[in-house]
Motif scaffolding. Structure first.
Motif, short mmCIF file in Angstrom:
data_model
loop_
_atom_site.label_atom_id
_atom_site.label_comp_id
_atom_site.label_asym_id
_atom_site.label_seq_id
_atom_site.Cartn_x
_atom_site.Cartn_y
_atom_site.Cartn_z
N LEU A 16 -9.73 -21.53 -9.70
CA LEU A 16 -9.41 -21.48 -11.12
C LEU A 16 -10.50 -20.80 -11.94
O LEU A 16 -10.22 -20.10 -12.92
N LYS A 17 -11.74 -21.00 -11.54
CA LYS A 17 -12.85 -20.41 -12.29
C LYS A 17 -12.80 -18.89 -12.25
O LYS A 17 -12.98 -18.22 -13.28
N ASN A 18 -12.55 -18.33 -11.08
CA ASN A 18 -12.53 -16.88 -10.92
C ASN A 18 -11.13 -16.28 -11.00
O ASN A 18 -10.95 -15.08 -10.81
N LYS A 19 -10.15 -17.16 -11.25
CA LYS A 19 -8.75 -16.73 -11.41
C LYS A 19 -8.25 -15.96 -10.18
O LYS A 19 -7.76 -14.85 -10.27
N ILE A 20 -8.39 -16.62 -9.02
CA ILE A 20 -7.91 -16.05 -7.77
C ILE A 20 -6.98 -17.05 -7.10
O ILE A 20 -7.36 -18.19 -6.84
N ALA A 21 -5.76 -16.63 -6.83
CA ALA A 21 -4.80 -17.46 -6.12
C ALA A 21 -4.63 -16.91 -4.71
O ALA A 21 -4.49 -15.71 -4.52
N SER A 22 -4.66 -17.79 -3.71
CA SER A 22 -4.55 -17.37 -2.31
C SER A 22 -3.30 -17.99 -1.68
O SER A 22 -3.04 -19.19 -1.83
N TYR A 23 -2.54 -17.16 -0.98
CA TYR A 23 -1.33 -17.61 -0.30
C TYR A 23 -1.48 -17.26 1.18
O TYR A 23 -1.74 -16.10 1.53
N LEU A 24 -1.31 -18.26 2.06
CA LEU A 24 -1.64 -18.08 3.46
C LEU A 24 -0.46 -18.40 4.36
O LEU A 24 0.28 -19.37 4.11
N ASP A 25 -0.29 -17.58 5.41
CA ASP A 25 0.70 -17.80 6.46
C ASP A 25 2.14 -17.59 5.99
O ASP A 25 2.64 -18.30 5.13
N ASN A 26 2.78 -16.60 6.60
CA ASN A 26 4.19 -16.29 6.32
C ASN A 26 4.46 -16.13 4.82
O ASN A 26 5.35 -16.77 4.26
N VAL A 27 3.68 -15.28 4.19
CA VAL A 27 3.78 -15.10 2.74
C VAL A 27 4.95 -14.18 2.41
O VAL A 27 5.12 -13.12 3.01
N SER A 28 5.74 -14.59 1.43
CA SER A 28 6.85 -13.79 0.95
C SER A 28 6.83 -13.80 -0.57
O SER A 28 6.86 -14.87 -1.19
N ILE A 29 6.76 -12.61 -1.17
CA ILE A 29 6.75 -12.48 -2.63
C ILE A 29 7.92 -11.61 -3.04
O ILE A 29 8.14 -10.54 -2.49
N ARG A 30 8.68 -12.07 -4.05
CA ARG A 30 9.83 -11.29 -4.53
C ARG A 30 9.83 -11.22 -6.04
O ARG A 30 9.56 -12.21 -6.72
N GLN A 31 10.16 -10.03 -6.54
CA GLN A 31 10.33 -9.81 -7.98
C GLN A 31 11.39 -8.72 -8.13
O GLN A 31 11.13 -7.55 -7.92
N GLY A 32 12.59 -9.12 -8.53
CA GLY A 32 13.69 -8.16 -8.57
C GLY A 32 13.94 -7.64 -7.17
O GLY A 32 14.10 -8.40 -6.22
N SER A 33 13.96 -6.31 -7.01
CA SER A 33 14.17 -5.72 -5.68
C SER A 33 12.86 -5.52 -4.92
O SER A 33 12.85 -5.09 -3.78
N ILE A 34 11.73 -5.84 -5.56
CA ILE A 34 10.43 -5.71 -4.92
C ILE A 34 10.18 -6.89 -3.99
O ILE A 34 10.43 -8.03 -4.35
N SER A 35 9.68 -6.60 -2.79
CA SER A 35 9.31 -7.68 -1.88
C SER A 35 8.01 -7.32 -1.17
O SER A 35 7.76 -6.15 -0.84
N ILE A 36 7.18 -8.34 -0.96
CA ILE A 36 5.93 -8.19 -0.20
C ILE A 36 5.92 -9.28 0.86
O ILE A 36 6.11 -10.46 0.55
N THR A 37 5.72 -8.89 2.11
CA THR A 37 5.57 -9.87 3.19
C THR A 37 4.24 -9.62 3.88
O THR A 37 3.87 -8.47 4.13
N ALA A 38 3.51 -10.69 4.16
CA ALA A 38 2.18 -10.54 4.73
C ALA A 38 1.71 -11.85 5.32
O ALA A 38 2.34 -12.90 5.16
N ASP A 39 0.59 -11.80 6.03
CA ASP A 39 -0.04 -13.01 6.56
C ASP A 39 -0.84 -13.72 5.48
O ASP A 39 -0.86 -14.94 5.40
N VAL A 40 -1.51 -12.92 4.65
CA VAL A 40 -2.35 -13.45 3.57
C VAL A 40 -2.18 -12.58 2.33
O VAL A 40 -2.17 -11.35 2.42
N VAL A 41 -2.03 -13.20 1.17
CA VAL A 41 -1.99 -12.48 -0.10
C VAL A 41 -2.91 -13.18 -1.09
O VAL A 41 -2.82 -14.39 -1.30
N LYS A 42 -3.81 -12.40 -1.69
CA LYS A 42 -4.65 -12.92 -2.76
C LYS A 42 -4.26 -12.23 -4.06
O LYS A 42 -4.07 -11.01 -4.09
N VAL A 43 -4.13 -13.01 -5.12
CA VAL A 43 -3.76 -12.47 -6.43
C VAL A 43 -4.94 -12.66 -7.37
O VAL A 43 -5.35 -13.78 -7.67
#
Length: 212
Positions: A58-85
């Motif tokens: 929260l301090k550095n405003k970094i969100a981490s998503y681990l293992d079988n990551v799936s991100i969708r926004q409209g027709s956009i999709s991202i699949t990965a092992d790890v995603v940091k925002v």
């Protein structure tokens, strides 16, 4: 199917530091020469993120998503092992800007174009910045659209200007695989649609003159 070294076709070949070869593909060149465009409403849709584990700094405003990551926004999709925002606030206008760093074997970014086809970017690492419309993929980078491909060590793509830049290191060539029949069919369909629109307008005018 035709396979060729991009530096031997329409691109200028230049030598940079560390023996890196760089090619610049302008708008509507090679694999991106179809008349399709990305859906501009995607960034107005909600974002859904799924993963096995999630963590936040929260301090550095970094969100981490681990293992079988799936991100969708409209027709956009991202699949990965790890995603940091990485989130930051623009001090000038107060808007929130996010940068997505996805890693996988491979990490994959996809977006549907206006004609219903998909553009796919995949690599070991993907950096996506929606606010600047820029995507950078590196490590076994590959872009696929309309059955054609461009591969290299690093590829950058602008979703709005549709400009693509690819480069490879260690004296390796950037490679393209073209599907001429697919590109020809898309071009013919586009030209046909352009010809039909003016014809409809002419018919309407002729009908009005007869009524008078």
């Amino acid at each position: 199917m035709m396979k060729a070294n991009l530096s031997r076709i329409t691109f200028k070949r230049s030598t940079f530091k560390h023996n890196t070869f760089k090619v610049i593909a302008l708008t509507c060149s090679l694999i991106l020469c179809s008349p399709a465009h990305a859906d501009k409403t995607d960034l107005e849709q909600e974002i859904t993120i799924k993963s096995q584990r999630q963590a936040a700094d929260l301090k550095n405003k970094i969100a981490s998503y681990l293992d079988n990551v799936s991100i969708r926004q409209g027709s956009i999709s991202i699949t990965a092992d790890v995603v940091k925002v990485f989130s930051r606030i623009d001090e000038k206008n107060g808007t929130k800007n996010d940068t997505y760093l996805a890693k996988g074997k491979p990490a994959i970014f996809q977006q549907q174009l206006e004609d219903g086809s998909l553009i796919t970017l995949q690599a070991d690492e993907i950096t996506y910045n929606p606010s600047s419309n820029m995507i950078t993929i590196s490590g076994n980078a590959l872009v696929k659209q309309a059955g054609s491909e461009v591969s290299g060590n690093e590829i950058t793509y602008n979703t709005v200007s549709e400009k693509l830049e690819a480069q490879s290191a260690n004296n390796q060539p950037v490679t393209t695989i073209l599907q001429p029949t697919v590109l020809k069919k898309q071009k013919e369909t586009y030209e046909k649609s352009k010809e039909e629109k003016p014809t409809d307008k002419v018919v309407e005018k002729e009908g009005d003159s007869r009524d008078n």
